[in-house]
Design a protein around this motif. Structure first.
Motif, PDB file in Angstrom:
ATOM      1  N   ASP A  68       0.836  -1.206   0.000  1.00 52.96           N
ATOM      2  CA  ASP A  68       0.000   0.000   0.000  1.00 52.96           C
ATOM      3  C   ASP A  68       0.869   1.254   0.000  1.00 52.96           C
ATOM      4  O   ASP A  68       0.630   2.196   0.749  1.00 52.96           O
ATOM      5  CB  ASP A  68      -0.956  -0.011   1.191  1.00 52.96           C
ATOM      6  N   MET A  69       1.936   1.218  -0.839  1.00 50.45           N
ATOM      7  CA  MET A  69       2.881   2.335  -0.918  1.00 50.45           C
ATOM      8  C   MET A  69       3.301   2.593  -2.354  1.00 50.45           C
ATOM      9  O   MET A  69       3.336   1.680  -3.178  1.00 50.45           O
ATOM     10  CB  MET A  69       4.143   2.032  -0.101  1.00 50.45           C
ATOM     11  N   VAL A  70       3.661   3.832  -2.581  1.00 51.02           N
ATOM     12  CA  VAL A  70       4.209   4.262  -3.856  1.00 51.02           C
ATOM     13  C   VAL A  70       5.731   4.145  -3.761  1.00 51.02           C
ATOM     14  O   VAL A  70       6.319   4.414  -2.711  1.00 51.02           O
ATOM     15  CB  VAL A  70       3.823   5.719  -4.149  1.00 51.02           C
ATOM     16  N   ALA A  71       6.355   3.751  -4.853  1.00 45.33           N
ATOM     17  CA  ALA A  71       7.808   3.616  -4.879  1.00 45.33           C
ATOM     18  C   ALA A  71       8.302   3.770  -6.312  1.00 45.33           C
ATOM     19  O   ALA A  71       7.510   3.909  -7.245  1.00 45.33           O
ATOM     20  CB  ALA A  71       8.226   2.268  -4.317  1.00 45.33           C
ATOM     21  N   VAL A  72       9.618   3.729  -6.439  1.00 49.27           N
ATOM     22  CA  VAL A  72      10.265   3.821  -7.746  1.00 49.27           C
ATOM     23  C   VAL A  72      10.906   2.466  -8.046  1.00 49.27           C
ATOM     24  O   VAL A  72      11.497   1.830  -7.164  1.00 49.27           O
ATOM     25  CB  VAL A  72      11.338   4.929  -7.739  1.00 49.27           C
ATOM     26  N   VAL A  73      10.808   2.031  -9.301  1.00 45.38           N
ATOM     27  CA  VAL A  73      11.415   0.761  -9.708  1.00 45.38           C
ATOM     28  C   VAL A  73      12.931   0.910  -9.663  1.00 45.38           C
ATOM     29  O   VAL A  73      13.503   1.812 -10.277  1.00 45.38           O
ATOM     30  CB  VAL A  73      10.949   0.348 -11.113  1.00 45.38           C
ATOM     31  N   ARG A  74      13.562   0.017  -8.907  1.00 40.82           N
ATOM     32  CA  ARG A  74      15.019  -0.007  -8.753  1.00 40.82           C
ATOM     33  C   ARG A  74      15.641  -0.987  -9.739  1.00 40.82           C
ATOM     34  O   ARG A  74      16.642  -0.701 -10.370  1.00 40.82           O
ATOM     35  CB  ARG A  74      15.345  -0.407  -7.313  1.00 40.82           C
ATOM     36  N   ASP A  75      15.042  -2.190  -9.850  1.00 42.45           N
ATOM     37  CA  ASP A  75      15.518  -3.196 -10.802  1.00 42.45           C
ATOM     38  C   ASP A  75      14.434  -4.230 -11.043  1.00 42.45           C
ATOM     39  O   ASP A  75      13.436  -4.272 -10.331  1.00 42.45           O
ATOM     40  CB  ASP A  75      16.810  -3.865 -10.327  1.00 42.45           C
ATOM     41  N   VAL A  76      14.641  -5.040 -12.074  1.00 42.54           N
ATOM     42  CA  VAL A  76      13.693  -6.097 -12.428  1.00 42.54           C
ATOM     43  C   VAL A  76      14.481  -7.387 -12.600  1.00 42.54           C
ATOM     44  O   VAL A  76      15.486  -7.420 -13.307  1.00 42.54           O
ATOM     45  CB  VAL A  76      12.939  -5.760 -13.739  1.00 42.54           C
ATOM     46  N   ARG A  77      14.017  -8.433 -11.918  1.00 39.80           N
ATOM     47  CA  ARG A  77      14.647  -9.748 -12.008  1.00 39.80           C
ATOM     48  C   ARG A  77      13.552 -10.770 -12.279  1.00 39.80           C
ATOM     49  O   ARG A  77      12.883 -11.219 -11.351  1.00 39.80           O
ATOM     50  CB  ARG A  77      15.385 -10.076 -10.713  1.00 39.80           C
ATOM     51  N   GLY A  78      13.358 -11.087 -13.533  1.00 45.59           N
ATOM     52  CA  GLY A  78      12.288 -12.006 -13.901  1.00 45.59           C
ATOM     53  C   GLY A  78      10.940 -11.381 -13.602  1.00 45.59           C
ATOM     54  O   GLY A  78      10.634 -10.290 -14.080  1.00 45.59           O
ATOM     55  N   LEU A  79      10.144 -12.071 -12.777  1.00 47.82           N
ATOM     56  CA  LEU A  79       8.823 -11.564 -12.419  1.00 47.82           C
ATOM     57  C   LEU A  79       8.843 -10.743 -11.138  1.00 47.82           C
ATOM     58  O   LEU A  79       7.803 -10.281 -10.680  1.00 47.82           O
ATOM     59  CB  LEU A  79       7.833 -12.718 -12.278  1.00 47.82           C
ATOM     60  N   MET A  80      10.014 -10.588 -10.540  1.00 46.26           N
ATOM     61  CA  MET A  80      10.146  -9.794  -9.308  1.00 46.26           C
ATOM     62  C   MET A  80      10.706  -8.415  -9.641  1.00 46.26           C
ATOM     63  O   MET A  80      11.580  -8.276 -10.495  1.00 46.26           O
ATOM     64  CB  MET A  80      11.066 -10.487  -8.305  1.00 46.26           C
ATOM     65  N   VAL A  81      10.179  -7.415  -8.961  1.00 45.77           N
ATOM     66  CA  VAL A  81      10.588  -6.031  -9.188  1.00 45.77           C
ATOM     67  C   VAL A  81      11.122  -5.474  -7.869  1.00 45.77           C
ATOM     68  O   VAL A  81      10.469  -5.597  -6.831  1.00 45.77           O
ATOM     69  CB  VAL A  81       9.394  -5.181  -9.678  1.00 45.77           C
ATOM     70  N   GLY A  82      12.304  -4.884  -7.918  1.00 37.68           N
ATOM     71  CA  GLY A  82      12.876  -4.236  -6.748  1.00 37.68           C
ATOM     72  C   GLY A  82      12.397  -2.796  -6.691  1.00 37.68           C
ATOM     73  O   GLY A  82      12.477  -2.064  -7.680  1.00 37.68           O
ATOM     74  N   LEU A  83      11.882  -2.389  -5.535  1.00 39.12           N
ATOM     75  CA  LEU A  83      11.351  -1.038  -5.368  1.00 39.12           C
ATOM     76  C   LEU A  83      12.156  -0.290  -4.321  1.00 39.12           C
ATOM     77  O   LEU A  83      12.797  -0.881  -3.457  1.00 39.12           O
ATOM     78  CB  LEU A  83       9.885  -1.099  -4.926  1.00 39.12           C
ATOM     79  N   GLU A  84      12.090   1.046  -4.407  1.00 36.65           N
ATOM     80  CA  GLU A  84      12.801   1.886  -3.450  1.00 36.65           C
ATOM     81  C   GLU A  84      12.012   3.164  -3.188  1.00 36.65           C
ATOM     82  O   GLU A  84      11.426   3.731  -4.096  1.00 36.65           O
ATOM     83  CB  GLU A  84      14.184   2.234  -3.984  1.00 36.65           C
ATOM     84  N   ARG A  85      12.020   3.590  -1.923  1.00 35.58           N
ATOM     85  CA  ARG A  85      11.415   4.865  -1.515  1.00 35.58           C
ATOM     86  C   ARG A  85      12.539   5.870  -1.286  1.00 35.58           C
ATOM     87  O   ARG A  85      13.676   5.480  -1.035  1.00 35.58           O
ATOM     88  CB  ARG A  85      10.618   4.686  -0.222  1.00 35.58           C
ATOM     89  N   PRO A  86      12.256   7.165  -1.329  1.00 38.91           N
ATOM     90  CA  PRO A  86      13.294   8.181  -1.111  1.00 38.91           C
ATOM     91  C   PRO A  86      13.970   8.073   0.262  1.00 38.91           C
ATOM     92  O   PRO A  86      15.079   8.555   0.440  1.00 38.91           O
ATOM     93  CB  PRO A  86      12.535   9.503  -1.226  1.00 38.91           C
ATOM     94  N   THR A  87      13.331   7.411   1.209  1.00 39.54           N
ATOM     95  CA  THR A  87      13.908   7.243   2.547  1.00 39.54           C
ATOM     96  C   THR A  87      14.977   6.160   2.581  1.00 39.54           C
ATOM     97  O   THR A  87      15.645   5.990   3.592  1.00 39.54           O
ATOM     98  CB  THR A  87      12.811   6.870   3.553  1.00 39.54           C
ATOM     99  N   GLY A  88      15.116   5.413   1.484  1.00 35.56           N
ATOM    100  CA  GLY A  88      16.086   4.331   1.436  1.00 35.56           C
ATOM    101  C   GLY A  88      15.467   2.961   1.634  1.00 35.56           C
ATOM    102  O   GLY A  88      16.149   1.947   1.477  1.00 35.56           O
ATOM    103  N   LEU A  89      14.193   2.906   1.994  1.00 38.77           N
ATOM    104  CA  LEU A  89      13.507   1.629   2.154  1.00 38.77           C
ATOM    105  C   LEU A  89      13.463   0.915   0.806  1.00 38.77           C
ATOM    106  O   LEU A  89      13.075   1.513  -0.205  1.00 38.77           O
ATOM    107  CB  LEU A  89      12.082   1.863   2.667  1.00 38.77           C
ATOM    108  N   THR A  90      13.871  -0.350   0.785  1.00 34.69           N
ATOM    109  CA  THR A  90      13.825  -1.141  -0.450  1.00 34.69           C
ATOM    110  C   THR A  90      13.118  -2.454  -0.167  1.00 34.69           C
ATOM    111  O   THR A  90      13.157  -2.973   0.954  1.00 34.69           O
ATOM    112  CB  THR A  90      15.238  -1.442  -0.991  1.00 34.69           C
ATOM    113  N   TRP A  91      12.463  -2.993  -1.173  1.00 34.80           N
ATOM    114  CA  TRP A  91      11.816  -4.298  -1.064  1.00 34.80           C
ATOM    115  C   TRP A  91      11.545  -4.828  -2.450  1.00 34.80           C
ATOM    116  O   TRP A  91      11.631  -4.116  -3.446  1.00 34.80           O
ATOM    117  CB  TRP A  91      10.545  -4.221  -0.223  1.00 34.80           C
TER     118      TRP A  91
END
Length: 67
Positions: free
Chosen positions: A11-34
């Motif tokens: 339930d958050m907005v983020a920016v795409v950091r990377d894509v690995r197959g069907l998984m997408v790495g996301l990042e927030r400006p605070t440094g939170l990644t998932w």
């Protein structure tokens, strides 16, 4: 990379950091990644993009020592 998206699971907005197959790495400006499954994302709206910009400005101010 760099696209604004909304993660339905977190339930958050983020920016795409990377894509690995069907998984997408996301990042927030605070440094939170998932990682999240691609199918759980939707494109971010213009409003959500502005929210991320505001959050990034707030984070920069905090790093400079402003409350």
């Amino acid at each position: 990379m760099g696209t604004v998206v909304f993660d339905r699971d977190a339930d958050m907005v983020a920016v795409v950091r990377d894509v690995r197959g069907l998984m997408v790495g996301l990042e927030r400006p605070t440094g939170l990644t998932w990682d999240v499954a691609y199918r759980r994302l939707r494109p971010g709206t213009e409003h959500e993009g502005r929210q991320l910009q505001a959050l990034a400005a707030l984070q920069r101010a905090r790093l400079r020592g402003m409350p």
